[in-house]
Design a protein around this motif. Structure first.
Motif, PDB file in Angstrom:
ATOM      1  N   ASP A  75       3.460   8.980   2.414  1.00  0.00           N
ATOM      2  CA  ASP A  75       3.187  10.395   2.178  1.00  0.00           C
ATOM      3  C   ASP A  75       4.515  11.134   2.296  1.00  0.00           C
ATOM      4  O   ASP A  75       5.234  10.969   3.291  1.00  0.00           O
ATOM      5  CB  ASP A  75       2.193  10.912   3.219  1.00  0.00           C
ATOM      6  N   TYR A  76       4.843  11.961   1.311  1.00  0.00           N
ATOM      7  CA  TYR A  76       6.141  12.644   1.296  1.00  0.00           C
ATOM      8  C   TYR A  76       6.298  13.666   2.414  1.00  0.00           C
ATOM      9  O   TYR A  76       7.405  14.109   2.692  1.00  0.00           O
ATOM     10  CB  TYR A  76       6.376  13.301  -0.068  1.00  0.00           C
ATOM     11  N   LYS A  77       5.200  14.033   3.066  1.00  0.00           N
ATOM     12  CA  LYS A  77       5.293  14.951   4.205  1.00  0.00           C
ATOM     13  C   LYS A  77       5.286  14.224   5.552  1.00  0.00           C
ATOM     14  O   LYS A  77       5.374  14.862   6.607  1.00  0.00           O
ATOM     15  CB  LYS A  77       4.137  15.967   4.179  1.00  0.00           C
ATOM     16  N   CYS A  78       5.188  12.907   5.525  1.00  0.00           N
ATOM     17  CA  CYS A  78       5.135  12.108   6.751  1.00  0.00           C
ATOM     18  C   CYS A  78       6.540  11.843   7.281  1.00  0.00           C
ATOM     19  O   CYS A  78       7.343  11.188   6.603  1.00  0.00           O
ATOM     20  CB  CYS A  78       4.414  10.791   6.465  1.00  0.00           C
ATOM     21  N   PRO A  79       6.870  12.331   8.500  1.00  0.00           N
ATOM     22  CA  PRO A  79       8.219  12.122   9.042  1.00  0.00           C
ATOM     23  C   PRO A  79       8.541  10.662   9.319  1.00  0.00           C
ATOM     24  O   PRO A  79       9.698  10.249   9.217  1.00  0.00           O
ATOM     25  CB  PRO A  79       8.215  12.950  10.332  1.00  0.00           C
ATOM     26  N   ILE A  80       7.520   9.860   9.656  1.00  0.00           N
ATOM     27  CA  ILE A  80       7.765   8.440   9.890  1.00  0.00           C
ATOM     28  C   ILE A  80       8.092   7.738   8.573  1.00  0.00           C
ATOM     29  O   ILE A  80       8.913   6.813   8.524  1.00  0.00           O
ATOM     30  CB  ILE A  80       6.550   7.791  10.586  1.00  0.00           C
ATOM     31  N   MET A 107       3.377   3.307  -3.310  1.00  0.00           N
ATOM     32  CA  MET A 107       2.126   3.928  -3.728  1.00  0.00           C
ATOM     33  C   MET A 107       1.810   5.083  -2.786  1.00  0.00           C
ATOM     34  O   MET A 107       2.231   5.081  -1.623  1.00  0.00           O
ATOM     35  CB  MET A 107       0.974   2.913  -3.735  1.00  0.00           C
ATOM     36  N   ASN A 108       1.077   6.040  -3.283  1.00  0.00           N
ATOM     37  CA  ASN A 108       0.812   7.276  -2.542  1.00  0.00           C
ATOM     38  C   ASN A 108      -0.436   7.197  -1.677  1.00  0.00           C
ATOM     39  O   ASN A 108      -1.478   6.724  -2.119  1.00  0.00           O
ATOM     40  CB  ASN A 108       0.642   8.447  -3.519  1.00  0.00           C
ATOM     41  N   TYR A 109      -0.292   7.679  -0.445  1.00  0.00           N
ATOM     42  CA  TYR A 109      -1.451   8.015   0.384  1.00  0.00           C
ATOM     43  C   TYR A 109      -1.208   9.453   0.846  1.00  0.00           C
ATOM     44  O   TYR A 109      -0.579   9.700   1.867  1.00  0.00           O
ATOM     45  CB  TYR A 109      -1.585   7.073   1.564  1.00  0.00           C
ATOM     46  N   SER A 110      -1.685  10.404   0.070  1.00  0.00           N
ATOM     47  CA  SER A 110      -1.405  11.829   0.282  1.00  0.00           C
ATOM     48  C   SER A 110      -2.515  12.445   1.117  1.00  0.00           C
ATOM     49  O   SER A 110      -3.589  12.735   0.611  1.00  0.00           O
ATOM     50  CB  SER A 110      -1.321  12.544  -1.073  1.00  0.00           C
ATOM     51  N   SER A 116       1.484  17.234   0.171  1.00  0.00           N
ATOM     52  CA  SER A 116       1.438  15.786  -0.004  1.00  0.00           C
ATOM     53  C   SER A 116       0.936  15.433  -1.399  1.00  0.00           C
ATOM     54  O   SER A 116       1.495  14.571  -2.083  1.00  0.00           O
ATOM     55  CB  SER A 116       0.530  15.156   1.047  1.00  0.00           C
ATOM     56  N   VAL A 117      -0.116  16.097  -1.813  1.00  0.00           N
ATOM     57  CA  VAL A 117      -0.707  15.850  -3.133  1.00  0.00           C
ATOM     58  C   VAL A 117       0.229  16.333  -4.236  1.00  0.00           C
ATOM     59  O   VAL A 117       0.492  15.618  -5.208  1.00  0.00           O
ATOM     60  CB  VAL A 117      -2.071  16.550  -3.245  1.00  0.00           C
ATOM     61  N   ARG A 118       0.736  17.554  -4.074  1.00  0.00           N
ATOM     62  CA  ARG A 118       1.589  18.152  -5.107  1.00  0.00           C
ATOM     63  C   ARG A 118       2.844  17.310  -5.340  1.00  0.00           C
ATOM     64  O   ARG A 118       3.214  17.016  -6.482  1.00  0.00           O
ATOM     65  CB  ARG A 118       1.960  19.578  -4.711  1.00  0.00           C
TER      66      ARG A 118
END
Length: 236
Positions: A75-80, A107-110, A116-118
């Protein structure tokens, strides 16, 4: 799409199930992972089952003929995920991808919020319009721009303008226009939904989560990952 309140609650409730990676560098430049997860019956089944996965039209690094396929769900918003991308992925690339032992997919898990989705759908548009190499440039740059302050997980930051401006740093104006038209026309939504369908199918509960030739990785060290890749190659 779920509202921000619901997604924030989901992120909080899912925190105990996250796949956490603690990355440390030692003198010989070995990288260790610490993997924490809920040991539910469903998870146990996921770790032993070999899942059929369609890798077509998915961004990857490495030789397309490599015998083993590694997937990261992120997820692009996930700091880890940011730490994983900047510290773990280069090591995986050096040890497993560049040596021809495996190829590495994203692969995405948003799930964190609308950002995250955008951002995931915008990145899919980059891949569709500009190809694999440009996708990875944008992918890495987007993680670099993720703010350090975790309070930004709960607000809209990765707006369409932000994503467009970020892409302009690595692509021409003409290329950016193509991606924006794709994104606004929702042409990348199906590709994103394909990833999200796999999240449910494979039992992914947190990010980052990895699969090796369709089996969930639950090891604790890089040696565990290398051994799993070695075993998967023999089973081909």
């Amino acid at each position: 799409m779920a509202n921000k309140k619901k997604n924030s609650k989901q992120a909080a409730n899912s925190s105990s199930k996250f796949v956490f990676w603690m990355i440390g560098l030692v003198a010989v430049c070995l990288l260790a992972f610490i993997f924490l997860s809920n040991q539910t019956d469903k998870k146990d089944e996921a770790t032993t089952k070999t899942n059929e996965i369609d890798y077509s039209n998915q961004p990857f690094i490495g030789d397309k003929d490599a015998p083993v396929s590694i997937i990261e769900f992120g997820d692009y918003k996930c700091p880890i995920c940011k730490e994983f991308t900047h510290n773990a992925v280069p090591y995986i690339q050096k040890e497993l991808v560049d040596t021809g032992k495996a190829k590495f997919y994203f692969m995405n898990y948003s799930f964190i919020n609308i950002d995250s989705v955008r951002s995931a759908q915008f990145a899919e548009a980059v891949y569709q319009e500009l190809g694999n190499d440009m996708f990875w440039k944008f992918h890495e740059l987007l993680y670099q721009k993720q703010p350090e302050d975790t309070k930004y997980e709960k607000i809209d930051l990765f707006t369409e303008k932000f994503l467009t401006d970020t892409l302009k740093e690595v692509a021409s104006d003409q290329e950016v226009d193509k991606v924006v038209k794709n994104f606004q026309g929702e042409k990348s939504m199906a590709a994103w939904q394909k990833d999200m369908d796999y999240v449910k199918q494979l039992g992914v509960t947190g990010t980052p989560t990895m699969f090796v030739n369709g089996k969930m990785f639950t090891g604790k060290t890089m040696d565990d990952l290398k051994e799993m890749v070695k075993k998967a190659a023999k089973e081909k």
